[in-house]
Design an enzyme around this catalytic site. Structure first.
Site, PDB file in Angstrom:
ATOM      1  N   TRP A  79       1.016  -1.276  -0.108  1.00 39.14           N
ATOM      2  CA  TRP A  79       0.088  -0.110   0.035  1.00 39.14           C
ATOM      3  C   TRP A  79       0.829   1.086  -0.154  1.00 39.14           C
ATOM      4  CZ3 TRP A  79      -2.672  -4.376   0.830  1.00 39.14           C
ATOM      5  CH2 TRP A  79      -4.078  -4.135   0.569  1.00 39.14           C
ATOM      6  N   TRP A  86       0.594   4.534   1.243  1.00 41.80           N
ATOM      7  CA  TRP A  86       1.226   5.128   2.246  1.00 41.80           C
ATOM      8  C   TRP A  86       1.769   4.541   3.533  1.00 41.80           C
ATOM      9  CZ3 TRP A  86      -2.271   8.699   6.078  1.00 41.80           C
ATOM     10  CH2 TRP A  86      -3.234   8.102   6.492  1.00 41.80           C
ATOM     11  N   ASP A  87       1.252   3.211   3.586  1.00 45.40           N
ATOM     12  CA  ASP A  87       2.274   2.309   4.380  1.00 45.40           C
ATOM     13  C   ASP A  87       3.413   2.056   3.947  1.00 45.40           C
ATOM     14  OD1 ASP A  87      -0.763   1.305   4.132  1.00 45.40           O
ATOM     15  OD2 ASP A  87      -0.478  -0.177   5.497  1.00 45.40           O
ATOM     16  N   GLN A 131      -3.211   7.399  -2.430  1.00 44.33           N
ATOM     17  CA  GLN A 131      -3.230   7.794  -1.059  1.00 44.33           C
ATOM     18  C   GLN A 131      -2.277   8.984  -0.666  1.00 44.33           C
ATOM     19  OE1 GLN A 131      -2.055   3.891   0.672  1.00 44.33           O
ATOM     20  NE2 GLN A 131      -4.166   3.613   1.672  1.00 44.33           N
ATOM     21  N   ASP A 171     -10.661   4.832   5.640  1.00 45.55           N
ATOM     22  CA  ASP A 171     -11.625   4.213   4.895  1.00 45.55           C
ATOM     23  C   ASP A 171     -13.180   4.635   5.256  1.00 45.55           C
ATOM     24  OD1 ASP A 171      -9.362   3.140   4.040  1.00 45.55           O
ATOM     25  OD2 ASP A 171      -9.984   0.927   3.962  1.00 45.55           O
ATOM     26  N   ARG A 210     -14.886  -4.455  10.993  1.00 41.16           N
ATOM     27  CA  ARG A 210     -14.709  -4.072   9.795  1.00 41.16           C
ATOM     28  C   ARG A 210     -15.999  -3.376   8.981  1.00 41.16           C
ATOM     29  NH1 ARG A 210      -9.921  -3.913   7.249  1.00 41.16           N
ATOM     30  NH2 ARG A 210     -10.802  -4.088   5.223  1.00 41.16           N
ATOM     31  N   TYR A 248     -12.652  -0.069  13.488  1.00 40.00           N
ATOM     32  CA  TYR A 248     -11.781   0.244  12.409  1.00 40.00           C
ATOM     33  C   TYR A 248     -11.408   1.902  12.459  1.00 40.00           C
ATOM     34  CZ  TYR A 248     -10.046  -0.549   7.475  1.00 40.00           C
ATOM     35  OH  TYR A 248      -9.462  -0.693   6.313  1.00 40.00           O
ATOM     36  N   GLU A 294      -2.919  -3.400  14.195  1.00 44.72           N
ATOM     37  CA  GLU A 294      -3.245  -2.535  13.114  1.00 44.72           C
ATOM     38  C   GLU A 294      -3.688  -1.343  13.655  1.00 44.72           C
ATOM     39  OE1 GLU A 294      -6.378  -4.276  10.401  1.00 44.72           O
ATOM     40  OE2 GLU A 294      -5.941  -2.560   9.099  1.00 44.72           O
TER      41      GLU A 294
HETATM   42  C1  2M8 Z   1      -6.721   0.054   4.894  1.00 46.01           C
HETATM   43  O1  2M8 Z   1      -7.591   0.108   3.796  1.00 46.01           O
HETATM   44  C2  2M8 Z   1      -7.580  -1.070   2.705  1.00 46.01           C
HETATM   45  C3  2M8 Z   1      -8.210  -0.466   1.433  1.00 46.01           C
HETATM   46  O2  2M8 Z   1      -7.147   0.608   0.670  1.00 46.01           O
HETATM   47  C4  2M8 Z   1      -8.575  -1.996   3.208  1.00 46.01           C
HETATM   48  O3  2M8 Z   1      -9.278  -1.861   4.108  1.00 46.01           O
HETATM   49  O4  2M8 Z   1      -8.632  -2.979   2.551  1.00 46.01           O
HETATM   50  C5  2M8 Z   1      -6.589   1.338   5.579  1.00 46.01           C
HETATM   51  O5  2M8 Z   1      -6.360   1.361   6.731  1.00 46.01           O
HETATM   52  C6  2M8 Z   1      -5.596   2.085   4.729  1.00 46.01           C
HETATM   53  O6  2M8 Z   1      -5.260   3.212   5.426  1.00 46.01           O
HETATM   54  C7  2M8 Z   1      -4.077   1.157   4.503  1.00 46.01           C
HETATM   55  O7  2M8 Z   1      -3.290   1.938   3.899  1.00 46.01           O
HETATM   56  C8  2M8 Z   1      -4.484  -0.213   4.225  1.00 46.01           C
HETATM   57  C9  2M8 Z   1      -3.453  -1.135   4.443  1.00 46.01           C
HETATM   58  O8  2M8 Z   1      -2.861  -1.091   5.661  1.00 46.01           O
HETATM   59  O9  2M8 Z   1      -5.658  -0.787   4.884  1.00 46.01           O
END
Ligand code: 2M8
Length: 443
Positions: free
Chosen positions: A40, A42-43, A114, A181, A215, A372, A416
């Site tokens: 991902w 920004w991760d 992102q 999200d 979720r 979440y 997380e």
């Molecule tokens: C979460 O987002 C993804 C979709 O992009 C998901 O839920 O499937 C969010 O926390 C997002 O900020 C983060 O970058 C991603 C991966 O950790 O998970």
């Protein structure tokens, strides 16, 4: 209650390194082992910050992989897919990006973006490289010179395509672009999204969390997929997407990261003799800093998003309201925000397990402690707030965020997100950017 485990720095460091090792797919790090088996955007930036503490060349590889997926428009996609085709939904096929003219050959990515934390990560890599000297320094300097134009193109794309009117705020077209999200920030805009026929789907995220009520629900996912479908129908063409998509919001936190990162990239540009581009980036930083400041609600002291399609500001009490602390700027505004952040509606809310800001204020009706982005504490965000506090010469706030974060992460679970009152790790365990945050806090 989750007791603060007494672990040594060495134990925490070893455990965090192990999490990054387990998530290491070679040239990219999966965001989490099962729930998120891809890279991902920004991760990856936060992961690179953590990796720079253990291996500068590996941190460089992380950002290089991400940049290799940059679209010809300049956009950096929010997911770069690994070869794991079955672990995550929606995967590359469902995104429909194969038809996008701007997708580079050989790359499998999503078609949205992102927040641009990447220049901040690059700054960390360069600083670690220079501290270490030798081969680390050479790798970092080489990467800075090699990648500068890529990051510049990314910032230019955001500044033009996502802020065409020059208001100093970035427009997003999906809640996933914010990274927050299902935050209550987006409840209003999503309430107005009425999905047409969405192709049938089977979610996979619900297989990987202990409690699926944490979720987003299926109705929320239907809307998420509807927006993807709207964008795919116009082959992810930037102008066409803006015309057709049912979600158009000026995201104040994204914009704050744009401001902060543009300033950092300007400094890096100066360091390699790119004065003209540095000047351009400083103008961008100033524009987005002003844009963020202009959204602050005098009644609450918090910055606000703006729903373009509804023509109204969004007044939910979420941590994104502290966007000015990230973008920096007016000392009086920042002082007021620091007081609010450390006050009774946020870090000082009674009975928090650790004095860290929940994603939604527990004093708000929208607060959900386990759901979440609706309430839990997100460790990577605290690292970002700490970085900004250090930048702005605020050792008090930096120290408080650091010490509480290190206590929170001493459970060695690298959740997380965390339940604010019990300190329980939720969502995925062994989340990569949480481990990276621990490494960076330790220094
Ligand atoms: C979460 O987002 C993804 C979709 O992009 C998901 O839920 O499937 C969010 O926390 C997002 O900020 C983060 O970058 C991603 C991966 O950790 O998970």
């Amino acid at each position: 209650m989750n007791p603060v485990t007494s672990v040594s720095k060495e134990q925490l460091r070893a455990a965090a390194i192990e999490v990054l090792r387990l998530n290491d797919l070679g040239t990219m790090t999966s965001a989490a082992p099962n729930l998120y088996p891809h890279m991902w955007s920004w991760d990856a930036a936060f992961v690179a910050i953590g990796l720079a503490r253990t291996s500068v060349p590996r941190a460089v590889t992380e950002l290089r992989t991400l940049l290799n997926a940059q679209w010809s428009t300049g956009m950096i996609p929010h997911i770069v897919f690994s070869d794991n085709d079955t672990g995550y939904f929606p995967g590359f096929d469902r995104w429909g990006t194969a038809n996008a003219a701007a997708l580079p050959a050989g790359v499998k990515s999503s078609g949205i973006c992102q927040p641009p934390v990447h220049a901040i990560a690059l700054r960390h890599i360069v600083d670690r490289g220079r501290e270490n000297g030798g081969a680390d320094q050479a790798a970092a300097e080489e990467f800075l010179a090699e990648s500068f134009d890529g990051w510049l193109a990314w910032h230019r794309w955001l500044a033009t395509v996502r802020d065409p009117d020059g208001v100093g705020l970035i427009e997003i077209h999906h809640g996933w672009e914010s990274g927050f999200d299902n935050s209550p920030r987006w409840d209003g805009p999503y309430a107005r999204v009425v999905p047409g026929a969405v192709a049938p789907f089977t979610r996979r995220d619900t297989l990987h969390v202990a409690d699926i009520s944490e979720r987003p629900d299926d109705a929320e996912y239907t809307k998420y997929l509807w927006l993807v479908q709207q964008m795919a129908d116009v082959a992810f063409d930037d102008d066409a997407v803006r015309q057709v998509v049912d979600f158009r919001v000026r995201d104040v936190f994204f914009s704050a990261i744009m401001a902060a990162s543009s300033a950092v990239l300007a400094d890096l540009g100066d360091e390699i003799g790119r004065d003209k581009e540095a000047g351009e980036l400083r103008l961008m930083a100033a524009r987005f800093q002003a844009g963020v400041a202009s959204t602050v609600d005098p009644a609450t002291g918090l910055a606000r998003d703006y729903d373009v399609l509804a023509g109204q500001s969004i007044g939910t009490e979420t941590v994104s309201g502290f966007a000015p602390l990230v973008s920096g700027g007016d000392p009086a505004l920042l002082a007021a925000q620091r007081e609010l952040l450390q006050g009774p509606r946020w870090m000082g809310f009674p009975d928090l397990r650790f004095p860290l800001p929940p994603s939604t204020s527990p004093a708000s009706d929208a607060f959900r402690p386990r759901t979440y982005w609706r309430g839990p504490v997100w460790p990577f965000l605290n690292l970002l707030l700490g970085w900004a506090a250090a930048r702005d010469g605020e050792p008090g706030l930096y120290g408080r965020l650091r010490s509480a974060s290190l206590q929170q992460l001493a459970d060695l679970q690298f959740g997380e997100y965390y339940e604010p009152f019990t300190g329980e790790p939720l969502g995925s365990l062994a989340q990569a950017w949480t481990a990276a945050a621990a490494l960076e806090w330790m220094g």
